[in-house]
Design a protein around this motif. Sequence first.
Motif, PDB file in Angstrom:
ATOM      1  N   GLU A   1       0.853  -1.192   0.000  1.00  0.00           N
ATOM      2  CA  GLU A   1       0.000   0.000   0.000  1.00  0.00           C
ATOM      3  C   GLU A   1       0.885   1.236   0.000  1.00  0.00           C
ATOM      4  N   SER A   2       0.311   2.365  -0.391  1.00  0.00           N
ATOM      5  CA  SER A   2       1.064   3.612  -0.271  1.00  0.00           C
ATOM      6  C   SER A   2       0.177   4.663   0.387  1.00  0.00           C
ATOM      7  N   ASP A   3       0.833   5.624   1.037  1.00  0.00           N
ATOM      8  CA  ASP A   3       0.068   6.742   1.589  1.00  0.00           C
ATOM      9  C   ASP A   3      -0.063   7.830   0.521  1.00  0.00           C
TER      10      ASP A   3
ATOM     11  N   LEU B   1       5.602   3.668   0.867  1.00  0.00           N
ATOM     12  CA  LEU B   1       5.017   2.328   0.823  1.00  0.00           C
ATOM     13  C   LEU B   1       4.938   1.660   2.192  1.00  0.00           C
ATOM     14  N   ILE B   2       3.923   0.861   2.341  1.00  0.00           N
ATOM     15  CA  ILE B   2       3.778   0.000   3.520  1.00  0.00           C
ATOM     16  C   ILE B   2       3.540  -1.419   3.003  1.00  0.00           C
ATOM     17  N   ILE B   3       4.285  -2.361   3.556  1.00  0.00           N
ATOM     18  CA  ILE B   3       4.092  -3.760   3.179  1.00  0.00           C
ATOM     19  C   ILE B   3       3.148  -4.403   4.185  1.00  0.00           C
ATOM     20  N   ALA B   4       2.245  -5.200   3.694  1.00  0.00           N
ATOM     21  CA  ALA B   4       1.376  -5.935   4.620  1.00  0.00           C
ATOM     22  C   ALA B   4       1.418  -7.419   4.262  1.00  0.00           C
ATOM     23  N   GLU B   5       1.451  -8.227   5.296  1.00  0.00           N
ATOM     24  CA  GLU B   5       1.523  -9.672   5.113  1.00  0.00           C
ATOM     25  C   GLU B   5       0.343 -10.291   5.836  1.00  0.00           C
ATOM     26  N   LEU B   6      -0.419 -11.084   5.112  1.00  0.00           N
ATOM     27  CA  LEU B   6      -1.593 -11.714   5.707  1.00  0.00           C
ATOM     28  C   LEU B   6      -1.213 -13.038   6.348  1.00  0.00           C
ATOM     29  N   LYS B   7      -1.697 -13.229   7.547  1.00  0.00           N
ATOM     30  CA  LYS B   7      -1.426 -14.467   8.272  1.00  0.00           C
ATOM     31  C   LYS B   7      -2.738 -15.052   8.760  1.00  0.00           C
ATOM     32  N   THR B   8      -2.801 -16.365   8.773  1.00  0.00           N
ATOM     33  CA  THR B   8      -3.886 -16.995   9.516  1.00  0.00           C
ATOM     34  C   THR B   8      -3.222 -17.725  10.675  1.00  0.00           C
ATOM     35  N   SER B   9      -3.773 -17.572  11.825  1.00  0.00           N
ATOM     36  CA  SER B   9      -3.119 -18.145  13.004  1.00  0.00           C
ATOM     37  C   SER B   9      -4.163 -18.688  13.961  1.00  0.00           C
ATOM     38  N   SER B  10      -3.783 -19.761  14.662  1.00  0.00           N
ATOM     39  CA  SER B  10      -4.741 -20.344  15.604  1.00  0.00           C
ATOM     40  C   SER B  10      -4.803 -19.537  16.896  1.00  0.00           C
ATOM     41  N   LYS B  11      -3.818 -18.663  17.108  1.00  0.00           N
ATOM     42  CA  LYS B  11      -3.889 -17.781  18.290  1.00  0.00           C
ATOM     43  C   LYS B  11      -3.329 -16.416  17.939  1.00  0.00           C
ATOM     44  N   ARG B  12      -3.531 -15.463  18.827  1.00  0.00           N
ATOM     45  CA  ARG B  12      -3.061 -14.101  18.589  1.00  0.00           C
ATOM     46  C   ARG B  12      -1.548 -14.074  18.478  1.00  0.00           C
ATOM     47  N   TYR B  13      -1.059 -13.200  17.620  1.00  0.00           N
ATOM     48  CA  TYR B  13       0.380 -13.058  17.458  1.00  0.00           C
ATOM     49  C   TYR B  13       0.983 -12.395  18.687  1.00  0.00           C
ATOM     50  N   ALA B  14       2.058 -12.981  19.157  1.00  0.00           N
ATOM     51  CA  ALA B  14       2.788 -12.355  20.262  1.00  0.00           C
ATOM     52  C   ALA B  14       3.760 -11.347  19.675  1.00  0.00           C
ATOM     53  N   GLU B  15       4.177 -10.431  20.509  1.00  0.00           N
ATOM     54  CA  GLU B  15       5.091  -9.365  20.066  1.00  0.00           C
ATOM     55  C   GLU B  15       6.375  -9.944  19.463  1.00  0.00           C
ATOM     56  N   SER B  16       6.958 -10.920  20.167  1.00  0.00           N
ATOM     57  CA  SER B  16       8.245 -11.470  19.720  1.00  0.00           C
ATOM     58  C   SER B  16       8.079 -12.225  18.403  1.00  0.00           C
ATOM     59  N   GLN B  17       6.885 -12.766  18.207  1.00  0.00           N
ATOM     60  CA  GLN B  17       6.610 -13.527  16.983  1.00  0.00           C
ATOM     61  C   GLN B  17       6.731 -12.623  15.759  1.00  0.00           C
ATOM     62  N   GLY B  18       6.135 -11.455  15.865  1.00  0.00           N
ATOM     63  CA  GLY B  18       6.191 -10.532  14.742  1.00  0.00           C
ATOM     64  C   GLY B  18       7.576  -9.955  14.550  1.00  0.00           C
ATOM     65  N   GLU B  19       8.242  -9.712  15.643  1.00  0.00           N
ATOM     66  CA  GLU B  19       9.573  -9.081  15.587  1.00  0.00           C
ATOM     67  C   GLU B  19      10.570  -9.961  14.840  1.00  0.00           C
ATOM     68  N   ASN B  20      10.438 -11.270  15.046  1.00  0.00           N
ATOM     69  CA  ASN B  20      11.450 -12.154  14.469  1.00  0.00           C
ATOM     70  C   ASN B  20      10.947 -12.989  13.306  1.00  0.00           C
ATOM     71  N   GLN B  21       9.796 -12.649  12.773  1.00  0.00           N
ATOM     72  CA  GLN B  21       9.272 -13.411  11.646  1.00  0.00           C
ATOM     73  C   GLN B  21      10.220 -13.326  10.460  1.00  0.00           C
TER      74      GLN B  21
END
Lengths: 216, 275
Positions: free
Chosen positions: B160-162, B167-187
Amino acid sequence: MNREILERPFASDQIKQRHGMNGDVLDYIEGCAVIQRLNECFDAEWIFEIQEHHVYDDEVVVLGKLTAQGVAKSQFGKSRITRGKKDNAIISLGDDLKAAATDCLKKCATLFGVGLHLYFDAPQIGASLNGHTNGNGNSPAAHGHADAKGPEVNGLPAGRLTAKQLSAIFALAKVRGWSNKQVRDFSQEMFAKLPDFLNKKEASAVIQHLQGGHDA
Amino acid sequence: MLDAETSTRSWASMLRISKSQIQTYLICPRKFWFQYFPVTGATPEFTPASLPFGAALHAAIATFYRSVKETGAKPGLASVTHEFEVEWEKEVSGRRVSFQGNTSIDSHLVLGRALLQKFYEEVHPRNVEGVEYPFAVTLPNPNTGDPLDVSLVGVIDLIESDDEGNLIIAELKTSSKRYAESQGENQLDGMIYVYAKDQLGFRTTSAETLIRYDVLVKTKSPAFQQIYFNKTPQDFGRLARWIQEVLQAIERESFFPNFGWTCHNCQFRSRCWSM
């Protein structure tokens, strides 16, 4: 000391705007307008001295003192070091130091009240952010250009915050050890919106708050 | 603003490694071996429902964003849901799909619709610049900075762009539980996409690049979560070393099993456990 002249608001054509590093829109006064105001108030009898200067990797910093009618005010000024695009070599440290000195003069003059109105005209986050006042005296006033009554884009008012502002919010939050959730909660508490849906003005207020070192 | 730098078809002519391959290796080197080395003769014993389900949701959401790109406005929810239903049917037909617990084709249909409704209500796109944008970029040797022989390929879900064109990148995820902070940081994928974006000449600010994870959370009460992270050039150094070490391990044919929680849903479990 004639505070009326010192603090008199600048005319709109003297107020310039630029984009800040965090994607904010910043109002500023040019150095020549500040000098003009000091001359007008003190009949050119004022002294500005650079007391120290430092050259760091990316910026130069100067400490200056402005004296008039026996009153002295000190402040810092800074400027990023300009480098060539091709070889990254420094173009002119002298020019960078001059820019830092001008910045410093303006900051000192602010302490006398010159251009102070820009800070009061900025988003009054002090009213909503735990009683803290807006601006810390070190940066130009930030203004959003959002018009909340403007047209809607995909269900949101126009004037949505920029990607740079959003990036700055999360970068500053990270420095302060805030989680995504804390940023979300803060944004919700202040503006009843998630961070990505703030307008530019609201985002500027959040950025200023995060820069100001206040705890959530 | 964005020109197609590559296409998935052009990848055939390159020595390459994809984000999915690296991820698979990191989950389990032996699974990687079964999945990507035909010489093993291993065929998947089943398909975990999460794979076609994620694919169908991705397809529906890609349709949503393509429509936003073309018209500048959200399409109707019904058309997005319909796309999901069609894709879900296509994905599961003729495959041996493994459903966990009490779940079924129908329960996934219900869940998918609910997740899409949540997504639809909460998402407010900016200017859509690219949907499922393929990239192929060089990887630097972390020690010398010289490019490696292997290209890094992948597909960015959304760019996307403003209003200023950032630009902003977005990545779609499906997950069985909420994403933890560390999960996103090190993906790994987030780091890869930001690196690819940087290589294509785009950063959000002079020093940082923002990535957003849009997470469809498959909990009993479906949720939609958006989390943000900035990545810097320092992260790219870390990423390059990470990938180079994976490549070196593959070259050494280091395909040891990683017995653990992922075995439960692994398509090669019987073959692996009988070795």
